[in-house]
Design a protein around this motif. Structure first.
Motif: not given
Ligand SMILES: [Zn+2]
Length: 407
Positions: A370, A372-373, A375, A395, A398, A400
């Motif tokens: 991911c 964004t985070c 993962t 995701c 989060c 996304t």
């Molecule tokens: Zn994420």
């Protein structure tokens, strides 16, 4: 042409006359590129053909067409009739100007009596079922099998081609099987593959077969994947684009002069194809093969990544692929891992969110994270999906949305 692929079982021998017979996947995968190495004993050696290509210019190869079109011939699309029984092919940027009896640089199109024919229609030399990850496509129906087809021929002549035995051959010289568009679709349905890939060689070379099979596939609810050098003119691409569900397009270097020398064609048409594909809404992933001494300059890779981020968007997945010594470049070493890692770093610094390293065993190089985070969303081992944790394309941590075609 094309990126490096692990070939494995593709070298096995070919079952003959399999149409109408249900084969197991294992049997089926055995048919293909390896078999194509057994060039026909028509007295026309591959070396001679390659030499002839070396002497060919924008007019293709003179005096190389068969006397008459055959069973797997069809009048070609995208050409113009000229005076004196000449034809101008406008399918790819080479724009081959052919007289009666001449053959185009793609090896598949010939002028017979002032009509341009394709000789590659319903006679693939490679028919496999692969994992879609092998194309490579990592953001398109992960873990699904894909019926993969190719005829002989290619519009380019890359010195590093992994599939040169078929890409640099004429359809008359490879061992083929009969598979017309409707047959290919029926085969995909029988084998339960949700998509058909046009790959290995170059679909642009077998344009009419690719296009017609794609149309028939969509009518039957089967999707289409285009794996390509991108060396095509805009009009044929626009005609076929509505039937393309995903594409992997190579960028074989980012220096125009070296691109022409390495690959047998200029770079700009490829970049134009990428931009047009994006505009037409195709799901797009890019492959960059890093060839030592040719396409491994990190400043050049950085410029290319900037272009990708700007023109295709930072969410377009990029696959950096390791070169292994092939064809005319057997004297070069495989791409060092350090070069691939530097390229990945350059891509990430340019904002590209999904960067993969291909043809290298090792944890993490083929995994999807991911942006964004961080993962781990899809874990892969080689071409195998070990775990797909995406939830509705998002995701699991989060939420996304990960770009791609997930269902
Ligand atoms: Zn994420």
């Amino acid at each position: 042409m094309r990126t490096q692929r692990k070939r494995g079982a593709e070298h096995a021998g070919a079952p003959k006359g399999f149409l109408g017979t249900r084969l197991t996947r294992r049997q089926f995968i055995g048919y293909g590129i390896g078999a194509a190495c057994a060039l026909s004993a028509a007295g026309y050696g591959l070396k001679r053909f390659v030499d002839a290509m070396g002497n060919s210019g924008p007019t293709g190869i003179t005096h190389d067409a068969p006397q008459e079109p055959g069973k797997w011939s069809k009048e070609a699309s995208f050409y113009e009739r000229m005076s004196g029984r000449r034809t101008k092919c406008v399918k790819c940027p080479h724009l081959c100007l052919l007289s009666h009896g001449d053959r185009g640089r793609c090896r598949n199109r010939v002028n017979i009596g002032g009509t341009l024919y394709t000789l590659a229609y319903g006679n693939p030399c490679s028919v496999h079922i692969d994992p879609v990850e092998k194309k490579p496509l990592f953001h398109y129906l992960p873990g699904t099998p894909i019926l993969s087809l190719s005829t002989a021929g290619c519009v380019l002549s890359c010195k590093n081609c992994q599939n040169w035995q078929i890409s640099q051959s004429r359809p008359e010289d490879t061992r083929n099987t009969e598979l017309f568009p409707a047959d290919a679709v029926a085969l995909a349905q029988r084998e339960g593959t949700p998509s058909i890939a046009y790959t290995y060689g170059e679909p642009i070379a077998f344009y009419d077969y690719w296009h017609d099979t794609s149309v028939a596939a969509h009518a039957a609810g089967i999707r289409n994947v285009w794996v390509t050098s991108g060396f095509i003119n805009p009009e044929p691409l626009k005609r076929t684009a509505p039937y393309i569900d995903a594409a992997n397009i190579d960028i074989k270097g980012f220096d125009d002069r070296r691109h022409a020398e390495l690959n047998g064609g200029p770079l700009q048409p490829v970049l134009d194809t990428l931009k047009l594909s994006k505009r037409l809404g195709l799901w797009l992933e890019v492959t960059c093969l890093l060839v030592p001494e040719w396409t491994d300059d990190i400043a050049e890779i950085d410029r290319m990544c900037g272009w990708i981020a700007r023109e295709l968007g930072t969410s377009c997945p990029v696959h950096f692929s390791r070169f292994t010594p092939q064809y005319q470049l057997t004297h070069l070493p495989p791409t060092p891992l350090s070069t691939l890692l530097e390229a990945r770093k350059a891509a990430r610094e340019n904002g590209i969110e999904h960067v993969y390293i291909g043809n290298v065993a090792g944890a993490g190089y083929q995994d999807t994270y991911c942006p964004t985070c961080g993962t781990l969303c899809i874990a892969r081992r080689g071409y195998e999906v070990v775990e797909n944790r995406l939830e509705g394309g998002r995701c699991p941590t989060c939420g996304t949305a990960i770009p791609g075609v997930w269902a």
